[in-house]
Motif scaffolding. Structure first.
Motif, PDB file in Angstrom:
ATOM      1  N   SER A  36       2.647   5.683  -7.689  1.00 51.20           N
ATOM      2  CA  SER A  36       1.585   6.601  -8.158  1.00 51.20           C
ATOM      3  C   SER A  36       1.539   8.094  -7.294  1.00 51.20           C
ATOM      4  O   SER A  36       0.905   8.892  -7.685  1.00 51.20           O
ATOM      5  CB  SER A  36       0.194   5.998  -8.240  1.00 51.20           C
ATOM      6  N   GLY A  37       1.842   8.048  -6.102  1.00 50.60           N
ATOM      7  CA  GLY A  37       1.936   8.974  -5.216  1.00 50.60           C
ATOM      8  C   GLY A  37       0.730   9.167  -4.671  1.00 50.60           C
ATOM      9  O   GLY A  37       0.141  10.173  -4.268  1.00 50.60           O
ATOM     10  N   LYS A  38      -0.441   8.082  -4.681  1.00 55.57           N
ATOM     11  CA  LYS A  38      -1.512   8.357  -4.341  1.00 55.57           C
ATOM     12  C   LYS A  38      -1.710   7.476  -2.623  1.00 55.57           C
ATOM     13  O   LYS A  38      -0.941   6.618  -2.290  1.00 55.57           O
ATOM     14  CB  LYS A  38      -2.595   7.546  -4.998  1.00 55.57           C
ATOM     15  N   LEU A  39      -2.646   8.275  -1.883  1.00 53.75           N
ATOM     16  CA  LEU A  39      -2.735   7.423  -0.445  1.00 53.75           C
ATOM     17  C   LEU A  39      -4.201   6.757  -0.646  1.00 53.75           C
ATOM     18  O   LEU A  39      -5.032   6.903  -1.163  1.00 53.75           O
ATOM     19  CB  LEU A  39      -3.237   8.665   0.488  1.00 53.75           C
ATOM     20  N   VAL A  40      -3.929   5.359  -0.407  1.00 53.83           N
ATOM     21  CA  VAL A  40      -4.721   4.473  -0.465  1.00 53.83           C
ATOM     22  C   VAL A  40      -5.667   4.264   0.948  1.00 53.83           C
ATOM     23  O   VAL A  40      -4.903   4.100   1.761  1.00 53.83           O
ATOM     24  CB  VAL A  40      -4.337   2.907  -0.796  1.00 53.83           C
ATOM     25  N   ASN A  41      -6.807   4.179   1.088  1.00 52.46           N
ATOM     26  CA  ASN A  41      -7.480   4.024   2.182  1.00 52.46           C
ATOM     27  C   ASN A  41      -7.970   2.772   2.557  1.00 52.46           C
ATOM     28  O   ASN A  41      -8.081   1.912   1.667  1.00 52.46           O
ATOM     29  CB  ASN A  41      -9.034   4.680   2.208  1.00 52.46           C
ATOM     30  N   ASP A  42      -7.841   2.237   4.158  1.00 51.49           N
ATOM     31  CA  ASP A  42      -8.276   1.135   4.535  1.00 51.49           C
ATOM     32  C   ASP A  42      -7.625  -0.219   3.779  1.00 51.49           C
ATOM     33  O   ASP A  42      -8.091  -0.791   2.704  1.00 51.49           O
ATOM     34  CB  ASP A  42      -9.815   0.977   4.391  1.00 51.49           C
ATOM     35  N   VAL A  43      -6.197  -0.398   4.314  1.00 51.62           N
ATOM     36  CA  VAL A  43      -5.719  -1.327   3.322  1.00 51.62           C
ATOM     37  C   VAL A  43      -5.455  -2.695   4.480  1.00 51.62           C
ATOM     38  O   VAL A  43      -5.121  -2.300   5.669  1.00 51.62           O
ATOM     39  CB  VAL A  43      -4.306  -0.975   3.016  1.00 51.62           C
TER      40      VAL A  43
END
Length: 425
Positions: A36-43
């Motif tokens: 998706s090209g998205k940065l996901v927080n707190d994984v």
């Protein structure tokens, strides 16, 4: 990308019922979803038996005593990187005339050293497109058996080529009557050579469609194999379920290789408008090594590179980068391939910034080394993403690679198949 917490809770319940069950959890402030090209927080990435089982935002409430938590703090997670064009047996600091004296076992040992260097740089999967003596096939099998550390390797045997061509060795006198292992002339001969490579363990086939920069006595843009020979070679490999990579700088060789049905074309220096249209039509992957020219032109002379080869590099470098930009603008399929061995192994990630400089977005450059490379290898269901049911190939860096792709040149954490090979201090 994120999955419900009940999956992790199920893992925790399984741990209570089965004391032998253990999991690894990798925590980080951010993760790049390369699809998706998205940065996901707190994984929190959950891993069991080398495979990602889930991605959530927190650890399970109950942990098994044998569970491991790896807290990477404010790092950014990405999938392990993938380089689709390397030569692990070669060292740019060793003159090519001297390499002829090295045995296959010696080259295999060098390859093991360079494979480890490349793994520690964050590259968990490689495609080695040509090596003598089936040396890298032996290394691949040793890595798979756990004998030595290293990336996953798709390994070609000796590269196929015409007599006196780029994939032959033209640095010996005729009285020695020497031909490189991969030399095969004529449609049936190339079929036989493909079969021989497969017999000894190759899981990718590589051939030389045109002359090259570092061979002696070849013109870099001139086609070598005929269309008939290429058609037979690709047909034989595809019939046996292997993908095919074609070394091709010159215009006619690029187009002939695409028409023959190759899976990827390497270098692609002099592609023209018709070649771009053909690559689009056939869905061919292009692997363009646009970093290594800087190393060659800076250090080539002191490394013993002959003036003939330096002159060919000067002819190719600017045109190849122009072709790279045109390919990006045309929306062609592109993978990350560096020709490591022309520059020192382990510096693979230096190419990312050049890909951005010559037209890609940072995300496109990263995708070329993750989901695109996985598609070329036909491993898109198991490699190239941080996702449930995918191999636990994970790296971590400081900063945001979508803002500064050069952060990939300094990888702090490397995991391959759930095993940590490099960890933060």
């Amino acid at each position: 990308m994120l999955k419900p917490a009940h999956t992790l809770i199920s893992c925790a319940l399984l741990a209570l019922m089965n004391p032998a069950y253990s999991a690894t959890y990798v925590k980080a402030e951010k993760m790049l979803d390369v699809s998706s090209g998205k940065l996901v927080n707190d994984v929190v990435v959950s891993i069991n038996d080398g495979v990602i089982t889930n991605i959530d935002k927190r650890l399970p409430d109950v942990l098994n005593a044998d569970d491991e938590v790896i807290d990477l703090g404010n790092k950014t997670l990405l999938p392990g990187l993938m380089d689709m064009h390397v030569h692990l047996t070669s060292d740019p600091r060793v003159p090519r005339s001297d390499r002829f004296t090295q045995s296959a076992p010696r080259k295999a040992i060098k390859a093991a050293y360079y494979a480890n260097q490349t793994l520690l740089a964050g590259f968990t999967t490689l495609r080695n497109v040509g090596a003598t003596g089936y040396s890298v096939i032996a290394l691949r099998d040793g890595i798979n058996a756990g004998d030595v550390p290293g990336p996953r390797i798709w390994a070609a045997g000796p590269s196929l080529g015409v007599t006196g061509g780029h994939c032959d060795n033209n640095r010996v006198p005729p009285e020695l009557d020497y031909r490189a292992e991969g030399v095969a002339d004529g449609p049936w001969a190339v079929r036989a050579k493909v079969r021989e490579n497969i017999k000894y363990g190759a899981n990718v086939i590589k051939f030389c469609a045109t002359g090259g920069v570092f061979s002696k006595g070849t013109k870099v843009g001139v086609q070598q194999y005929s269309q008939e020979e290429m058609n037979a070679l690709v047909d034989e490999a595809h019939m046996r379920g292997l993908t095919v990579a074609a070394h091709a700088h010159g215009t006619s060789g690029i187009k002939a290789a695409i028409v023959a049905g190759v899976d990827s074309v390497e270098h692609v220096s002099f592609i023209d408008d018709e070649g771009i249209k053909l690559a689009k039509k056939y869905g061919t992957w292009l692997s363009m090594d646009i970093y290594n020219t800087e190393y060659t032109l800076t250090y080539g002379e002191q490394n013993g590179v002959a003036e003939e080869n330096l002159n060919k590099e000067r002819q190719v470098s600017k045109r190849q980068r122009e072709s790279f930009s045109r390919a990006v603008d045309a929306g062609l399929n592109m993978v990350f391939g560096t020709d490591a061995a022309i520059y020192p192994h382990g510096d693979n990630a230096k190419q990312f910034s050049r890909m951005v400089e010559y037209g890609m977005t940072p995300l496109q450059a990263i995708q070329s080394a993750t989901i695109n490379a996985a598609q070329l290898l036909k491993a898109q269901d198991t490699l190239g993403q941080i996702k449930a049911n995918y191999a636990a190939d994970i790296i971590a860096v400081d900063g945001n690679p979508l803002e500064d792709v050069s952060v990939l040149e300094n990888v702090d954490f490397v995991m391959k198949a759930g095993q940590v090979y490099k960890n933060v201090d």
